[in-house]
Every structure is written in C-alpha cells, then in structure tokens.
Design a protein around this motif. Structure first.
Motif, PDB file in Angstrom:
ATOM      1  N   TRP A  28       0.825  -1.209   0.000  1.00 26.90           N
ATOM      2  CA  TRP A  28       0.000   0.000   0.000  1.00 26.90           C
ATOM      3  C   TRP A  28       0.863   1.264   0.000  1.00 26.90           C
ATOM      4  O   TRP A  28       0.678   2.168  -0.814  1.00 26.90           O
ATOM      5  N   MET A  29       1.834   1.318   0.902  1.00 21.02           N
ATOM      6  CA  MET A  29       2.667   2.517   1.035  1.00 21.02           C
ATOM      7  C   MET A  29       3.898   2.492   0.130  1.00 21.02           C
ATOM      8  O   MET A  29       4.548   3.520  -0.071  1.00 21.02           O
ATOM      9  N   GLY A  30       4.212   1.314  -0.396  1.00 19.95           N
ATOM     10  CA  GLY A  30       5.466   1.120  -1.105  1.00 19.95           C
ATOM     11  C   GLY A  30       5.770   2.103  -2.224  1.00 19.95           C
ATOM     12  O   GLY A  30       6.885   2.646  -2.284  1.00 19.95           O
ATOM     13  N   PRO A  31       4.830   2.375  -3.140  1.00 19.14           N
ATOM     14  CA  PRO A  31       5.151   3.293  -4.240  1.00 19.14           C
ATOM     15  C   PRO A  31       5.591   4.675  -3.775  1.00 19.14           C
ATOM     16  O   PRO A  31       6.519   5.259  -4.342  1.00 19.14           O
ATOM     17  N   LYS A  32       4.951   5.201  -2.728  1.00 22.79           N
ATOM     18  CA  LYS A  32       5.357   6.522  -2.226  1.00 22.79           C
ATOM     19  C   LYS A  32       6.717   6.449  -1.533  1.00 22.79           C
ATOM     20  O   LYS A  32       7.572   7.327  -1.713  1.00 22.79           O
ATOM     21  N   LEU A  33       6.923   5.411  -0.725  1.00 22.89           N
ATOM     22  CA  LEU A  33       8.222   5.247  -0.075  1.00 22.89           C
ATOM     23  C   LEU A  33       9.322   5.034  -1.113  1.00 22.89           C
ATOM     24  O   LEU A  33      10.444   5.527  -0.962  1.00 22.89           O
ATOM     25  N   SER A  34       8.985   4.312  -2.167  1.00 24.88           N
ATOM     26  CA  SER A  34       9.947   4.075  -3.246  1.00 24.88           C
ATOM     27  C   SER A  34      10.366   5.385  -3.893  1.00 24.88           C
ATOM     28  O   SER A  34      11.557   5.620  -4.149  1.00 24.88           O
ATOM     29  N   PHE A  35       9.399   6.255  -4.153  1.00 24.41           N
ATOM     30  CA  PHE A  35       9.736   7.542  -4.767  1.00 24.41           C
ATOM     31  C   PHE A  35      10.535   8.417  -3.804  1.00 24.41           C
ATOM     32  O   PHE A  35      11.463   9.127  -4.212  1.00 24.41           O
ATOM     33  N   TYR A  36      10.182   8.359  -2.518  1.00 24.56           N
ATOM     34  CA  TYR A  36      10.943   9.098  -1.503  1.00 24.56           C
ATOM     35  C   TYR A  36      12.418   8.683  -1.547  1.00 24.56           C
ATOM     36  O   TYR A  36      13.318   9.538  -1.569  1.00 24.56           O
ATOM     37  N   TYR A  37      12.656   7.375  -1.584  1.00 28.35           N
ATOM     38  CA  TYR A  37      14.046   6.904  -1.610  1.00 28.35           C
ATOM     39  C   TYR A  37      14.709   7.171  -2.963  1.00 28.35           C
ATOM     40  O   TYR A  37      15.932   7.321  -3.034  1.00 28.35           O
ATOM     41  N   HIS A  38      13.917   7.253  -4.005  1.00 31.20           N
ATOM     42  CA  HIS A  38      14.492   7.630  -5.302  1.00 31.20           C
ATOM     43  C   HIS A  38      15.044   9.056  -5.239  1.00 31.20           C
ATOM     44  O   HIS A  38      16.122   9.339  -5.780  1.00 31.20           O
ATOM     45  N   LEU A  39      14.328   9.950  -4.577  1.00 24.82           N
ATOM     46  CA  LEU A  39      14.835  11.315  -4.404  1.00 24.82           C
ATOM     47  C   LEU A  39      16.141  11.306  -3.617  1.00 24.82           C
ATOM     48  O   LEU A  39      17.063  12.083  -3.906  1.00 24.82           O
ATOM     49  N   LYS A  40      16.235  10.423  -2.637  1.00 27.14           N
ATOM     50  CA  LYS A  40      17.482  10.307  -1.873  1.00 27.14           C
ATOM     51  C   LYS A  40      18.608   9.764  -2.752  1.00 27.14           C
ATOM     52  O   LYS A  40      19.776  10.156  -2.591  1.00 27.14           O
ATOM     53  N   ARG A  41      18.271   8.869  -3.673  1.00 29.41           N
ATOM     54  CA  ARG A  41      19.286   8.381  -4.623  1.00 29.41           C
ATOM     55  C   ARG A  41      19.764   9.521  -5.518  1.00 29.41           C
ATOM     56  O   ARG A  41      20.970   9.658  -5.775  1.00 29.41           O
ATOM     57  N   ILE A  42      18.844  10.353  -5.974  1.00 31.29           N
ATOM     58  CA  ILE A  42      19.232  11.505  -6.793  1.00 31.29           C
ATOM     59  C   ILE A  42      20.185  12.405  -6.015  1.00 31.29           C
ATOM     60  O   ILE A  42      21.158  12.935  -6.562  1.00 31.29           O
ATOM     61  N   ASN A  43      19.920  12.559  -4.726  1.00 30.05           N
ATOM     62  CA  ASN A  43      20.815  13.346  -3.872  1.00 30.05           C
ATOM     63  C   ASN A  43      22.237  12.793  -3.913  1.00 30.05           C
ATOM     64  O   ASN A  43      23.214  13.547  -3.969  1.00 30.05           O
ATOM     65  N   ILE A  44      22.349  11.471  -3.874  1.00 32.52           N
ATOM     66  CA  ILE A  44      23.664  10.824  -3.918  1.00 32.52           C
ATOM     67  C   ILE A  44      24.342  11.103  -5.253  1.00 32.52           C
ATOM     68  O   ILE A  44      25.526  11.466  -5.310  1.00 32.52           O
ATOM     69  N   TRP A  45      23.597  10.940  -6.343  1.00 31.09           N
ATOM     70  CA  TRP A  45      24.178  11.158  -7.676  1.00 31.09           C
ATOM     71  C   TRP A  45      24.640  12.601  -7.836  1.00 31.09           C
ATOM     72  O   TRP A  45      25.723  12.862  -8.366  1.00 31.09           O
ATOM     73  N   GLN A  46      23.806  13.538  -7.379  1.00 33.11           N
ATOM     74  CA  GLN A  46      24.157  14.948  -7.550  1.00 33.11           C
ATOM     75  C   GLN A  46      25.322  15.342  -6.652  1.00 33.11           C
ATOM     76  O   GLN A  46      26.174  16.141  -7.057  1.00 33.11           O
ATOM     77  N   ALA A  47      25.378  14.777  -5.454  1.00 30.90           N
ATOM     78  CA  ALA A  47      26.512  15.060  -4.571  1.00 30.90           C
ATOM     79  C   ALA A  47      27.806  14.546  -5.195  1.00 30.90           C
ATOM     80  O   ALA A  47      28.857  15.198  -5.113  1.00 30.90           O
ATOM     81  N   ARG A  48      27.721  13.387  -5.834  1.00 28.14           N
ATOM     82  CA  ARG A  48      28.904  12.820  -6.496  1.00 28.14           C
ATOM     83  C   ARG A  48      29.340  13.707  -7.664  1.00 28.14           C
ATOM     84  O   ARG A  48      30.530  13.984  -7.845  1.00 28.14           O
ATOM     85  N   GLN A  49      28.369  14.170  -8.446  1.00 29.21           N
ATOM     86  CA  GLN A  49      28.679  15.019  -9.594  1.00 29.21           C
ATOM     87  C   GLN A  49      29.212  16.378  -9.144  1.00 29.21           C
ATOM     88  O   GLN A  49      30.142  16.922  -9.738  1.00 29.21           O
ATOM     89  N   TRP A  50      28.628  16.916  -8.070  1.00 32.71           N
ATOM     90  CA  TRP A  50      29.111  18.198  -7.555  1.00 32.71           C
ATOM     91  C   TRP A  50      30.508  18.033  -6.951  1.00 32.71           C
ATOM     92  O   TRP A  50      31.312  18.966  -6.970  1.00 32.71           O
ATOM     93  N   GLY A  51      30.803  16.857  -6.447  1.00 30.09           N
ATOM     94  CA  GLY A  51      32.152  16.582  -5.958  1.00 30.09           C
ATOM     95  C   GLY A  51      33.180  16.692  -7.074  1.00 30.09           C
ATOM     96  O   GLY A  51      34.301  17.183  -6.861  1.00 30.09           O
ATOM     97  N   ASP A  52      32.805  16.244  -8.282  1.00 29.19           N
ATOM     98  CA  ASP A  52      33.701  16.390  -9.440  1.00 29.19           C
ATOM     99  C   ASP A  52      33.952  17.867  -9.742  1.00 29.19           C
ATOM    100  O   ASP A  52      35.072  18.266 -10.082  1.00 29.19           O
ATOM    101  N   VAL A  53      32.894  18.676  -9.620  1.00 31.58           N
ATOM    102  CA  VAL A  53      33.046  20.119  -9.839  1.00 31.58           C
ATOM    103  C   VAL A  53      33.996  20.708  -8.796  1.00 31.58           C
ATOM    104  O   VAL A  53      34.872  21.522  -9.113  1.00 31.58           O
TER     105      VAL A  53
END
Length: 375
Positions: free
Chosen positions: A222-247
């Motif tokens: 029931w709650m999974g799709p929303k929790l999944s999207f929440y954690y997807h945003l956290k994954r994006i945070n990781i990717w962007q932090a990694r990319q900003w680290g290159d900068v």
C-alpha cells in the motif's frame, strides 16, 4: 489494544558485484541471491522472486550496472522481491547498538531475536521493512531500531562470507518513523494516524478487517510506491553530490601551486590551468543540465504519485525532500569565478607570448648576426 505487528522501514539492496568481462544473465540474479541466503546460518526461511522482465540472454554490462547507487540502473529489470527470516542473538544486537552509540548507551533491546526482512523492488527504488517477530511482550516500542540492527548484522555477515555481494543502503535507513499495524473494525478505506514526536514519528496503519494475514506485507504494498519515490529522491541526492564533488575537485585544481619558476614551467602551468578551467566549466554545465532533467522527471512523477488517499504524511515528506534534493547550488558563482580566472590567465598568457616572441626575436637576430658576420 496492542498492534498486530510493528516494523521499521529502510532501503536495502543486495547488489551483485560484477567482475571483468562483466557478462551477466539478468534472469540469474534471483538464483545468486538465493544461493547466498542459503549459506547464511542465521537465515531461516527465504524466498526470492525474479523479475518477469529479466532477460535470459547473457549481456555485457558496465561496472556498477547492478548497483542502486549508480544512475540509470533500473533494478526491477532484474529482481522483484527478496524475503527472509533472520535470527540475531540479543548479545549481538547489544554489540551492534553500542558500537554505533557508545558502550554507555542506554538501550532496552528489541524484545526479540527473530525478524522478517522484506524488500520489494518498486519502480523507483527498493523498499525494505524489518518486522519484529515472537516478541517477549506484546509490542516492540522502537521497531525502527530493528532496521539498524539488521543492516549492520547483514553487512558483517556478507563481509565474513566473502561473497561478491554488497548490502547497499540508501538513507535514512531507518526511515524516521516507527510503524504499527492495527485491524480496522469496519470495512472502510485504509488510513493512518501520523504523530510527530521528539524522536521518530509514530505511524499507526489501520488495515481493512478482510486482511487476515501478512499485514505488514499488505501495508508495504500500500505505502510502497510513495516510499519508493521518496528513496528515489534520496538516490538523486547521492548522484548529484557525487557530480558536484567532481566540480569541487576541478575547482581545487585551479588553486594548485604553479610548480617550476622557470618561464617554461610557468607556460606549462598556464596551459594546465586553461585545461582545468575548461574542465570546471564543462562540469558545471553538465551538472546544471543533469539537475534540470532530473527535476523535470521527478516533479512529474511526484504529482502523479499523489493519487493514493490516506497517505498525506508521506506526500509532505516527499515535498520537503524534493525541495532539498533540488536546492540551489552555487553554479552561477562558480562560472563567474571561472570567467575571472580565464580573464586573468589570458592577460598572463599575453605577457608570456610577448616575452617568448622577444626572446625568439633576439635569438633569431643573434643567429643572423653570426651568419652574416661569418660571410
């Protein structure tokens, strides 16, 4: 009245570590995880559901192709669900908790040694729940602590097994809430009571009375799709932090010492700095383009994800996480500084060119004098 069950939420992924030549058959993913779980002596019953979309063809994949920490990896194409029971002795639980919080940390324990770990691979990201089983008392007060204990225990066991599998975790794991499940007395729409506290939030989920078993699993679906999207945003945070680290690394390379004090050394340093400036500008522009693309896709998904009524507390968390994920980075300031460096070094470069031309002119004049003097 005591809850039917209680659980904590996280985001776990058993990531298969590929080795050269990186050939892999997606349909074999479930078999690899099953083989691993079968070798862990503290794991009881388990089941692994392969993805119906998993290809049986052998593919050549890139490094990190099975990691949820790498951008562009879509895990439902490999696996659908992993579920297993786990026994963790109380002594080991105490060691884990005190290793994190210190030996004097006051902790009353979870009231059980038995847990059920379920991970569902929803579209955006996996969602894991850790359910406390066979409790000494009727209720586990802090089921989110079970996520911490299971997380650290699995990491330790995987390290000891020397398997080519890593437990990847996206934080916060545990999700900052304790979940409790109750039966609804009437056949009404499932709903929750969400209470913010000084610590983790308290979420009470009421399920329809026709749900007679697997209550935690039902709530996960029931709650999974929303929790999944929440954690997807956290994954994006990781990717962007990694990319900003290159900068950031490109930026710091501009401030490295020039090196040799000779004219040749300075000229070489100027050329190196020009490349560093170009790398910095390229990095910032790529970061901006990537962030814009991710934001557009995430915003559309966020709005489409609001359809499920009764889970407004998750919508609020998603909204806050969205704003944090796509916060303003100082890209304009970095580009201005790059422009400043480019202008300053351009003037230095012009001076070097004038000097080199003068030196070359003097050298040519000397050679001509010698040649003419020798005739």
């Amino acid at each position: 009245m005591n809850p039917i069950t209680a659980f904590g939420v996280g985001c776990f992924h058993l990531a298969v570590r590929l080795k050269p030549p990186y050939r892999f058959r997606p349909s074999s993913y479930a078999e690899i995880i099953e083989s691993l779980l079968g070798k862990l002596d503290t794991v009881g019953r388990f089941s692994v559901s392969p993805s119906t979309m998993a290809s049986s063809d052998e593919l050549k994949l890139g490094d990190g192709a099975l990691s949820m920490l790498h951008e562009g990896v879509w895990l439902p194409g490999y696996i659908d669900a992993v579920e297993f029971s786990l026994r963790i002795p109380r002594r080991v639980q105490d060691d884990i908790v005190r290793a994190i919080h210190g030996k004097n940390y006051s902790w009353t324990g979870l009231g059980t040694e038995h847990f059920m770990v379920r991970t569902r691979y929803f579209y955006d990201a996996p969602v894991t729940i850790v359910e406390c089983l066979d409790l000494d008392d009727d209720e586990c007060e802090d089921p989110s602590d079970a996520v911490v204990v299971v997380r650290e225990f699995l990491k330790q066991k995987l390290k000891e097994s020397e398997a080519d599998i890593d437990l990847e975790v996206v934080g916060p794991s545990p999700f900052h809430a304790d979940f409790f499940v109750f039966d609804e007395t009437e056949e009404v729409r499932p709903h929750v009571e969400h209470t913010e506290t000084g610590g983790y939030d308290r979420v009470i989920a009421y399920v329809p009375p026709h749900i007679r078993e697997n209550h935690a699993d039902w709530v996960l679906e029931w709650m999974g799709p929303k929790l999944s999207f929440y954690y997807h945003l956290k994954r994006i945070n990781i990717w962007q932090a990694r990319q900003w680290g290159d900068v950031n690394r490109a930026w710091h390379s501009l401030n490295e010492p020039a090196g040799s004090e000779t004219w040749a050394g300075r000229a070489k340093a100027l050329m190196k700095k020009r490349r560093a400036i170009a790398s910095l500008v390229d990095g910032v522009l790529m970061f901006q383009a990537g962030m814009l693309s991710r934001r557009q896709r995430a915003y559309s998904a966020k709005e489409n994800n609001r359809s499920e009524r009764g889970l407004e507390f998750l919508d609020e968390k998603i909204d806050r996480t969205f704003e944090d994920t796509f916060r303003t980075y100082p890209t304009a300031q970095v580009l201005e500084l790059a422009k400043f460096y480019e202008t300053r070094d351009s003037k230095r470069r012009d001076r070097v060119h004038v000097l080199v031309a003068a030196l070359m002119g003097g050298a040519i004049g000397a050679i001509l004098s010698q040649l003419l003097g020798g005739t």
